[in-house]
Design a protein around this motif. Structure first.
Motif, mmCIF file in Angstrom:
data_model
loop_
_atom_site.group_PDB
_atom_site.id
_atom_site.type_symbol
_atom_site.label_atom_id
_atom_site.label_comp_id
_atom_site.label_asym_id
_atom_site.label_seq_id
_atom_site.Cartn_x
_atom_site.Cartn_y
_atom_site.Cartn_z
ATOM 1 N N TYR A 176 0.814 -1.208 0.000
ATOM 2 C CA TYR A 176 0.000 0.000 0.000
ATOM 3 C C TYR A 176 0.856 1.272 0.000
ATOM 4 O O TYR A 176 1.989 1.282 0.461
ATOM 5 C CB TYR A 176 -0.906 0.021 1.240
ATOM 6 C CG TYR A 176 -1.740 -1.223 1.336
ATOM 7 C CD1 TYR A 176 -2.850 -1.403 0.515
ATOM 8 C CD2 TYR A 176 -1.403 -2.244 2.212
ATOM 9 C CE1 TYR A 176 -3.602 -2.562 0.579
ATOM 10 C CE2 TYR A 176 -2.152 -3.413 2.283
ATOM 11 C CZ TYR A 176 -3.251 -3.562 1.456
ATOM 12 O OH TYR A 176 -3.987 -4.711 1.517
ATOM 13 N N HIS A 177 0.225 2.314 -0.486
ATOM 14 C CA HIS A 177 0.770 3.667 -0.401
ATOM 15 C C HIS A 177 -0.411 4.554 -0.034
ATOM 16 O O HIS A 177 -1.523 4.345 -0.515
ATOM 17 C CB HIS A 177 1.363 4.095 -1.748
ATOM 18 C CG HIS A 177 1.999 5.432 -1.705
ATOM 19 N ND1 HIS A 177 3.332 5.607 -1.399
ATOM 20 C CD2 HIS A 177 1.496 6.662 -1.908
ATOM 21 C CE1 HIS A 177 3.617 6.892 -1.425
ATOM 22 N NE2 HIS A 177 2.511 7.560 -1.728
ATOM 23 N N PHE A 178 -0.167 5.531 0.822
ATOM 24 C CA PHE A 178 -1.238 6.419 1.270
ATOM 25 C C PHE A 178 -0.980 7.823 0.760
ATOM 26 O O PHE A 178 0.148 8.314 0.792
ATOM 27 C CB PHE A 178 -1.334 6.401 2.801
ATOM 28 C CG PHE A 178 -1.752 5.050 3.315
ATOM 29 C CD1 PHE A 178 -3.089 4.755 3.513
ATOM 30 C CD2 PHE A 178 -0.812 4.055 3.554
ATOM 31 C CE1 PHE A 178 -3.484 3.502 3.947
ATOM 32 C CE2 PHE A 178 -1.194 2.799 3.995
ATOM 33 C CZ PHE A 178 -2.530 2.521 4.191
ATOM 34 N N SER A 179 -2.033 8.474 0.296
ATOM 35 C CA SER A 179 -1.916 9.820 -0.259
ATOM 36 C C SER A 179 -3.195 10.592 -0.008
ATOM 37 O O SER A 179 -4.273 10.010 0.101
ATOM 38 C CB SER A 179 -1.655 9.744 -1.773
ATOM 39 O OG SER A 179 -1.630 11.032 -2.345
ATOM 40 N N GLU A 180 -3.063 11.908 0.027
ATOM 41 C CA GLU A 180 -4.233 12.777 0.122
ATOM 42 C C GLU A 180 -4.795 13.079 -1.267
ATOM 43 O O GLU A 180 -5.834 13.706 -1.391
ATOM 44 C CB GLU A 180 -3.854 14.050 0.876
ATOM 45 C CG GLU A 180 -3.527 13.742 2.337
ATOM 46 C CD GLU A 180 -2.891 14.887 3.082
ATOM 47 O OE1 GLU A 180 -3.629 15.819 3.456
ATOM 48 O OE2 GLU A 180 -1.664 14.841 3.283
ATOM 49 N N ASP A 181 -4.108 12.617 -2.301
ATOM 50 C CA ASP A 181 -4.540 12.815 -3.683
ATOM 51 C C ASP A 181 -5.230 11.542 -4.178
ATOM 52 O O ASP A 181 -4.593 10.495 -4.303
ATOM 53 C CB ASP A 181 -3.315 13.120 -4.550
ATOM 54 C CG ASP A 181 -3.659 13.395 -6.004
ATOM 55 O OD1 ASP A 181 -4.816 13.143 -6.432
ATOM 56 O OD2 ASP A 181 -2.755 13.846 -6.730
ATOM 57 N N PRO A 182 -6.527 11.607 -4.517
ATOM 58 C CA PRO A 182 -7.243 10.408 -4.968
ATOM 59 C C PRO A 182 -7.128 10.130 -6.471
ATOM 60 O O PRO A 182 -7.753 9.212 -6.970
ATOM 61 C CB PRO A 182 -8.692 10.729 -4.603
ATOM 62 C CG PRO A 182 -8.775 12.210 -4.785
ATOM 63 C CD PRO A 182 -7.427 12.742 -4.333
ATOM 64 N N SER A 210 -3.515 0.370 -3.488
ATOM 65 C CA SER A 210 -3.080 -1.019 -3.376
ATOM 66 C C SER A 210 -2.234 -1.393 -4.587
ATOM 67 O O SER A 210 -2.562 -1.013 -5.711
ATOM 68 C CB SER A 210 -4.285 -1.958 -3.310
ATOM 69 O OG SER A 210 -5.106 -1.631 -2.218
ATOM 70 N N PHE A 211 -1.169 -2.154 -4.325
ATOM 71 C CA PHE A 211 -0.265 -2.592 -5.384
ATOM 72 C C PHE A 211 -0.076 -4.099 -5.345
ATOM 73 O O PHE A 211 -0.014 -4.691 -4.267
ATOM 74 C CB PHE A 211 1.127 -1.970 -5.218
ATOM 75 C CG PHE A 211 1.154 -0.482 -5.266
ATOM 76 C CD1 PHE A 211 0.940 0.200 -6.444
ATOM 77 C CD2 PHE A 211 1.412 0.241 -4.121
ATOM 78 C CE1 PHE A 211 0.983 1.587 -6.485
ATOM 79 C CE2 PHE A 211 1.452 1.620 -4.150
ATOM 80 C CZ PHE A 211 1.238 2.306 -5.328
ATOM 81 N N ASP A 212 0.092 -4.678 -6.524
ATOM 82 C CA ASP A 212 0.555 -6.049 -6.631
ATOM 83 C C ASP A 212 1.993 -6.080 -6.101
ATOM 84 O O ASP A 212 2.763 -5.138 -6.335
ATOM 85 C CB ASP A 212 0.519 -6.484 -8.099
ATOM 86 C CG ASP A 212 1.058 -7.878 -8.289
ATOM 87 O OD1 ASP A 212 0.362 -8.835 -7.921
ATOM 88 O OD2 ASP A 212 2.200 -7.993 -8.783
ATOM 89 N N VAL A 213 2.366 -7.142 -5.410
ATOM 90 C CA VAL A 213 3.689 -7.202 -4.773
ATOM 91 C C VAL A 213 4.820 -7.522 -5.743
ATOM 92 O O VAL A 213 5.992 -7.287 -5.415
ATOM 93 C CB VAL A 213 3.715 -8.220 -3.609
ATOM 94 C CG1 VAL A 213 2.728 -7.832 -2.532
ATOM 95 C CG2 VAL A 213 3.473 -9.625 -4.091
ATOM 96 N N SER A 214 4.508 -8.045 -6.934
ATOM 97 C CA SER A 214 5.562 -8.581 -7.801
ATOM 98 C C SER A 214 6.681 -7.601 -8.173
ATOM 99 O O SER A 214 7.831 -8.025 -8.233
ATOM 100 C CB SER A 214 4.964 -9.234 -9.043
ATOM 101 O OG SER A 214 4.220 -8.320 -9.782
ATOM 102 N N PRO A 215 6.431 -6.310 -8.425
ATOM 103 C CA PRO A 215 7.569 -5.450 -8.764
ATOM 104 C C PRO A 215 8.365 -4.951 -7.541
ATOM 105 O O PRO A 215 9.369 -4.279 -7.694
ATOM 106 C CB PRO A 215 6.931 -4.286 -9.513
ATOM 107 C CG PRO A 215 5.540 -4.224 -9.012
ATOM 108 C CD PRO A 215 5.158 -5.640 -8.643
ATOM 109 N N PHE A 216 7.912 -5.302 -6.351
ATOM 110 C CA PHE A 216 8.520 -4.780 -5.132
ATOM 111 C C PHE A 216 9.425 -5.811 -4.455
ATOM 112 O O PHE A 216 9.221 -7.011 -4.594
ATOM 113 C CB PHE A 216 7.432 -4.372 -4.126
ATOM 114 C CG PHE A 216 6.673 -3.143 -4.523
ATOM 115 C CD1 PHE A 216 7.100 -1.894 -4.118
ATOM 116 C CD2 PHE A 216 5.521 -3.240 -5.290
ATOM 117 C CE1 PHE A 216 6.395 -0.747 -4.476
ATOM 118 C CE2 PHE A 216 4.806 -2.104 -5.646
ATOM 119 C CZ PHE A 216 5.254 -0.859 -5.238
ATOM 120 N N GLU A 217 10.372 -5.293 -3.693
ATOM 121 C CA GLU A 217 11.180 -6.145 -2.826
ATOM 122 C C GLU A 217 11.256 -5.488 -1.459
ATOM 123 O O GLU A 217 11.208 -4.259 -1.331
ATOM 124 C CB GLU A 217 12.570 -6.371 -3.398
ATOM 125 C CG GLU A 217 13.398 -5.102 -3.561
ATOM 126 C CD GLU A 217 14.734 -5.361 -4.227
ATOM 127 O OE1 GLU A 217 15.709 -5.594 -3.487
ATOM 128 O OE2 GLU A 217 14.781 -5.315 -5.460
#
Length: 186
Positions: free
Chosen positions: A15-21, A109-116
Protein backbone atom coordinates in the motif's frame (compact mmCIF):
# COMPACT_ATOMS: atom_id res chain seq x y z
CA UNK A 1 1.59 -7.61 22.08
CA UNK A 2 3.94 -8.15 19.16
CA UNK A 3 3.05 -7.22 15.63
CA UNK A 4 1.63 -10.34 13.96
CA UNK A 5 3.42 -12.14 11.19
CA UNK A 6 7.11 -12.22 10.55
CA UNK A 7 9.79 -11.40 8.03
CA UNK A 8 9.22 -14.63 6.08
CA UNK A 9 5.57 -13.78 5.37
CA UNK A 10 4.97 -12.42 1.88
CA UNK A 11 2.20 -9.83 1.81
CA UNK A 12 -0.77 -10.26 -0.52
CA UNK A 13 -0.79 -6.56 -1.40
CA UNK A 14 1.28 -3.50 -0.62
CA UNK A 15 0.00 0.00 0.00
CA UNK A 16 0.77 3.67 -0.40
CA UNK A 17 -1.24 6.42 1.27
CA UNK A 18 -1.92 9.82 -0.26
CA UNK A 19 -4.23 12.78 0.12
CA UNK A 20 -4.54 12.81 -3.68
CA UNK A 21 -7.24 10.41 -4.97
CA UNK A 22 -6.31 10.82 -8.66
CA UNK A 23 -2.92 9.09 -8.96
CA UNK A 24 -2.72 6.49 -11.73
CA UNK A 25 1.02 5.88 -11.90
CA UNK A 26 3.64 6.00 -9.17
CA UNK A 27 7.00 7.05 -10.60
CA UNK A 28 10.24 6.23 -8.74
CA UNK A 29 11.56 9.18 -6.74
CA UNK A 30 14.58 9.92 -4.62
CA UNK A 31 14.21 8.98 -0.98
CA UNK A 32 16.33 8.15 2.00
CA UNK A 33 19.46 6.07 1.64
CA UNK A 34 18.99 2.32 1.97
CA UNK A 35 21.94 0.20 3.09
CA UNK A 36 23.14 -2.05 0.28
CA UNK A 37 21.43 -0.03 -2.48
CA UNK A 38 22.93 2.66 -4.75
CA UNK A 39 22.95 6.13 -3.21
CA UNK A 40 20.30 8.37 -4.75
CA UNK A 41 18.43 5.44 -6.28
CA UNK A 42 14.94 6.44 -7.38
CA UNK A 43 12.24 4.11 -6.03
CA UNK A 44 8.51 3.67 -5.50
CA UNK A 45 7.83 3.06 -1.81
CA UNK A 46 5.07 0.88 -0.34
CA UNK A 47 4.16 -0.63 3.03
CA UNK A 48 2.64 -3.94 4.07
CA UNK A 49 -0.73 -4.25 5.79
CA UNK A 50 0.50 -4.84 9.32
CA UNK A 51 2.62 -1.66 9.29
CA UNK A 52 0.12 0.46 7.30
CA UNK A 53 -1.32 2.26 10.39
CA UNK A 54 1.96 4.19 10.60
CA UNK A 55 0.65 6.07 7.56
CA UNK A 56 -2.95 6.76 8.65
CA UNK A 57 -1.98 10.43 8.98
CA UNK A 58 -1.68 13.51 6.79
CA UNK A 59 1.62 13.35 4.91
CA UNK A 60 3.42 16.05 6.89
CA UNK A 61 2.09 15.07 10.33
CA UNK A 62 4.94 14.37 12.76
CA UNK A 63 4.37 11.15 14.66
CA UNK A 64 6.07 8.57 16.78
CA UNK A 65 4.99 4.95 16.64
CA UNK A 66 6.07 2.43 19.27
CA UNK A 67 5.68 -1.34 19.47
CA UNK A 68 7.13 -4.23 21.40
CA UNK A 69 9.65 -6.76 20.13
CA UNK A 70 9.86 -10.33 21.44
CA UNK A 71 12.69 -9.26 23.75
CA UNK A 72 11.18 -5.93 24.89
CA UNK A 73 11.26 -5.61 28.64
CA UNK A 74 8.02 -5.63 30.64
CA UNK A 75 9.14 -2.32 32.18
CA UNK A 76 9.45 -0.63 28.77
CA UNK A 77 6.12 -2.04 27.61
CA UNK A 78 4.42 -0.82 30.80
CA UNK A 79 6.02 2.64 30.62
CA UNK A 80 5.65 3.44 26.94
CA UNK A 81 2.84 1.24 25.61
CA UNK A 82 0.68 0.51 28.63
CA UNK A 83 -1.01 -2.36 30.40
CA UNK A 84 -3.28 -3.41 27.53
CA UNK A 85 -0.22 -3.80 25.25
CA UNK A 86 -1.84 -2.92 21.90
CA UNK A 87 0.09 -4.00 18.81
CA UNK A 88 1.44 -0.48 18.34
CA UNK A 89 0.81 2.99 19.76
CA UNK A 90 0.76 6.19 17.69
CA UNK A 91 1.60 9.62 19.15
CA UNK A 92 0.96 13.02 17.58
CA UNK A 93 1.07 16.60 18.79
CA UNK A 94 -2.17 18.31 19.78
CA UNK A 95 -1.53 20.98 17.14
CA UNK A 96 -2.06 18.28 14.47
CA UNK A 97 -5.26 16.72 15.80
CA UNK A 98 -7.66 18.91 13.81
CA UNK A 99 -5.69 18.22 10.62
CA UNK A 100 -5.82 14.47 11.31
CA UNK A 101 -9.58 14.76 11.76
CA UNK A 102 -10.05 16.84 8.59
CA UNK A 103 -7.67 14.88 6.36
CA UNK A 104 -9.01 12.80 3.48
CA UNK A 105 -6.57 9.99 2.89
CA UNK A 106 -6.61 7.35 0.15
CA UNK A 107 -5.09 3.87 0.22
CA UNK A 108 -3.51 2.76 -3.03
CA UNK A 109 -3.08 -1.02 -3.38
CA UNK A 110 -0.26 -2.59 -5.38
CA UNK A 111 0.56 -6.05 -6.63
CA UNK A 112 3.69 -7.20 -4.77
CA UNK A 113 5.56 -8.58 -7.80
CA UNK A 114 7.57 -5.45 -8.76
CA UNK A 115 8.52 -4.78 -5.13
CA UNK A 116 11.18 -6.14 -2.83
CA UNK A 117 11.45 -5.78 0.92
CA UNK A 118 14.20 -3.64 2.37
CA UNK A 119 13.80 -5.46 5.71
CA UNK A 120 12.66 -2.29 7.44
CA UNK A 121 9.35 -2.91 9.19
CA UNK A 122 7.13 -3.64 6.23
CA UNK A 123 8.76 -1.25 3.77
CA UNK A 124 9.06 -2.40 0.17
CA UNK A 125 10.55 -0.62 -2.86
CA UNK A 126 10.41 -0.89 -6.63
CA UNK A 127 12.79 0.77 -9.11
CA UNK A 128 9.97 0.56 -11.68
CA UNK A 129 6.95 2.81 -12.12
CA UNK A 130 3.91 1.09 -10.63
CA UNK A 131 0.18 1.43 -11.30
CA UNK A 132 -2.21 0.75 -8.43
CA UNK A 133 -4.65 -2.13 -8.67
CA UNK A 134 -7.15 -0.23 -6.49
CA UNK A 135 -7.67 3.02 -4.63
CA UNK A 136 -10.10 3.58 -1.77
CA UNK A 137 -10.70 6.21 0.89
CA UNK A 138 -9.37 5.36 4.34
CA UNK A 139 -12.24 7.30 5.94
CA UNK A 140 -12.06 8.70 9.45
CA UNK A 141 -8.40 8.33 10.41
CA UNK A 142 -9.03 8.02 14.13
CA UNK A 143 -11.54 5.24 13.47
CA UNK A 144 -9.10 3.54 11.09
CA UNK A 145 -6.45 3.54 13.83
CA UNK A 146 -8.97 2.18 16.34
CA UNK A 147 -10.03 -0.56 13.91
CA UNK A 148 -6.35 -1.49 13.50
CA UNK A 149 -6.01 -1.66 17.33
CA UNK A 150 -3.60 1.26 17.33
CA UNK A 151 -4.40 3.78 20.07
CA UNK A 152 -3.77 7.42 19.19
CA UNK A 153 -2.17 9.41 21.98
CA UNK A 154 -2.19 13.17 21.66
CA UNK A 155 0.57 15.11 23.43
CA UNK A 156 1.38 18.82 23.53
CA UNK A 157 4.84 18.00 22.17
CA UNK A 158 6.54 14.75 21.19
CA UNK A 159 9.92 15.51 22.77
CA UNK A 160 9.31 13.51 25.99
CA UNK A 161 9.08 10.38 23.81
CA UNK A 162 12.73 10.82 22.79
CA UNK A 163 13.55 8.84 25.96
CA UNK A 164 11.86 5.79 24.40
CA UNK A 165 14.52 5.80 21.64
CA UNK A 166 16.94 3.91 23.86
CA UNK A 167 14.32 1.52 25.18
CA UNK A 168 13.80 -2.11 24.17
CA UNK A 169 10.84 -1.09 21.95
CA UNK A 170 10.68 -0.30 18.25
CA UNK A 171 10.75 3.48 17.83
CA UNK A 172 9.55 4.95 14.53
CA UNK A 173 9.74 8.74 14.11
CA UNK A 174 8.12 10.11 10.94
CA UNK A 175 8.15 13.73 9.67
CA UNK A 176 9.82 14.96 12.84
CA UNK A 177 11.12 18.06 11.01
CA UNK A 178 7.53 19.33 11.45
CA UNK A 179 7.37 18.64 15.19
CA UNK A 180 7.47 21.39 17.80
CA UNK A 181 11.01 21.84 19.12
CA UNK A 182 12.08 18.26 18.37
CA UNK A 183 15.63 17.34 19.30
CA UNK A 184 16.61 13.86 18.10
CA UNK A 185 18.00 11.47 20.68
CA UNK A 186 21.78 11.36 20.85
Amino acid sequence: MLLPGGPAEKPALLYHFSEDPTLTLFEPRAGRAIPGRPEGERLVWAIDDRHAPMYFFPLDCPRIILWAYADSTPEDVARWIGPDAPRMVAHIEAAWLDRVRASRLYRYSFDVSPFETIHDHGTHVSPLAVSPVAVEPVGDLELALTAATVPLRVLDVLQPLAEAWGSSLHFSAIRMRNAIAWTPPA
